[in-house]
Design a protein around this motif. Sequence first.
Motif, PDB file in Angstrom:
ATOM      1  N   PHE A 100       0.967  -1.185   0.084  1.00 22.33           N
ATOM      2  CA  PHE A 100      -0.129  -0.019  -0.002  1.00 22.33           C
ATOM      3  C   PHE A 100       0.806   1.304  -0.155  1.00 22.33           C
ATOM      4  O   PHE A 100       1.783   1.261   0.651  1.00 22.33           O
ATOM      5  N   GLU A 101       0.481   2.259  -0.671  1.00 23.48           N
ATOM      6  CA  GLU A 101       1.179   3.403  -0.688  1.00 23.48           C
ATOM      7  C   GLU A 101       0.210   4.680  -0.694  1.00 23.48           C
ATOM      8  O   GLU A 101      -0.883   4.445  -1.206  1.00 23.48           O
ATOM      9  N   ASP A 102       0.361   5.783  -0.216  1.00 22.04           N
ATOM     10  CA  ASP A 102      -0.351   7.021  -0.263  1.00 22.04           C
ATOM     11  C   ASP A 102       0.539   8.239   0.083  1.00 22.04           C
ATOM     12  O   ASP A 102       1.634   8.205   0.416  1.00 22.04           O
ATOM     13  N   ARG A 103      -0.164   9.225  -0.372  1.00 18.02           N
ATOM     14  CA  ARG A 103       0.299  10.659   0.009  1.00 18.02           C
ATOM     15  C   ARG A 103      -0.635  11.359   1.009  1.00 18.02           C
ATOM     16  O   ARG A 103      -1.660  11.239   0.995  1.00 18.02           O
ATOM     17  N   ASN A 104      -0.076  12.676   1.536  1.00 20.16           N
ATOM     18  CA  ASN A 104      -0.910  13.546   2.243  1.00 20.16           C
ATOM     19  C   ASN A 104      -2.154  13.797   1.706  1.00 20.16           C
ATOM     20  O   ASN A 104      -1.968  14.302   0.213  1.00 20.16           O
ATOM     21  N   ARG A 105      -3.148  14.106   2.136  1.00 18.96           N
ATOM     22  CA  ARG A 105      -4.410  14.553   1.555  1.00 18.96           C
ATOM     23  C   ARG A 105      -5.080  15.367   2.550  1.00 18.96           C
ATOM     24  O   ARG A 105      -6.512  15.306   2.616  1.00 18.96           O
ATOM     25  N   VAL A 106      -4.555  16.084   3.246  1.00 18.30           N
ATOM     26  CA  VAL A 106      -5.070  17.193   4.126  1.00 18.30           C
ATOM     27  C   VAL A 106      -5.701  18.296   3.792  1.00 18.30           C
ATOM     28  O   VAL A 106      -6.420  19.014   4.487  1.00 18.30           O
ATOM     29  N   LYS A 107      -5.291  18.651   2.402  1.00 19.19           N
ATOM     30  CA  LYS A 107      -5.727  20.104   1.974  1.00 19.19           C
ATOM     31  C   LYS A 107      -7.165  20.525   1.943  1.00 19.19           C
ATOM     32  O   LYS A 107      -7.519  21.611   1.900  1.00 19.19           O
ATOM     33  N   ASP A 108      -8.006  19.459   1.833  1.00 16.55           N
ATOM     34  CA  ASP A 108      -9.383  19.695   1.558  1.00 16.55           C
ATOM     35  C   ASP A 108     -10.075  19.823   3.342  1.00 16.55           C
ATOM     36  O   ASP A 108     -11.277  19.985   3.367  1.00 16.55           O
ATOM     37  N   GLY A 109      -9.238  20.056   4.397  1.00 19.52           N
ATOM     38  CA  GLY A 109      -9.851  20.006   5.716  1.00 19.52           C
ATOM     39  C   GLY A 109      -9.577  19.051   6.690  1.00 19.52           C
ATOM     40  O   GLY A 109     -10.013  19.186   7.968  1.00 19.52           O
ATOM     41  N   ASP A 110      -9.580  17.759   6.296  1.00 22.41           N
ATOM     42  CA  ASP A 110      -9.546  16.448   7.238  1.00 22.41           C
ATOM     43  C   ASP A 110      -7.852  16.329   7.585  1.00 22.41           C
ATOM     44  O   ASP A 110      -7.136  15.864   6.787  1.00 22.41           O
ATOM     45  N   ALA A 111      -7.506  16.756   8.853  1.00 28.04           N
ATOM     46  CA  ALA A 111      -6.190  16.790   9.118  1.00 28.04           C
ATOM     47  C   ALA A 111      -5.638  15.558   9.425  1.00 28.04           C
ATOM     48  O   ALA A 111      -4.594  15.075   9.891  1.00 28.04           O
TER      49      ALA A 111
END
Length: 161
Positions: A42-53
């Motif tokens: 599994f891999e992912d990146r940050n996705r906080v820009k829309d408000g879910d910290a």
Amino acid sequence: MTITAADLVHLQRCVELAREALEDGDEPFGSVLVSGDDAVLFEDRNRVKDGDATRHPEFEISRWSAENLTPDERAAATVYTSGEHCPMCAASHGWVGLGRIVYAASSGQLVSWLEEWGVPPAPVAALPISRVVPGAVVEGPVESFTEIVRSLHRARFPHLR
């Protein structure tokens, strides 16, 4: 610290994911989960820009692992990440029983860089993973990634140039 050639490959992928996050307007963090037999799970990146910290890649790895891996598989896995886990992510790692953590840059380095650039501190204290998860097997920072990770974080603040 025993960083292997395979570790460096996985950390490089984390940095690529961090760059993808930055290019998408997000904070530059990327993480990869690797099985005990060196398969990327599994891999992912940050996705906080829309408000879910809470949308940190390390937290997503913990969620995915809890749903898809046995306790033994989680314990044998390694989490690679461009930046040391925040306390929230470290706690999730500990709660689901993931194995080794390897990070490119430490939270202490990031805090230092942000202070240098005059960026206000985060709302959550930066703590070493081992303070949140005693007994965790942790390796990092990996010096060969310091400047690239620093430059990605610096690019988040173009107004400070």
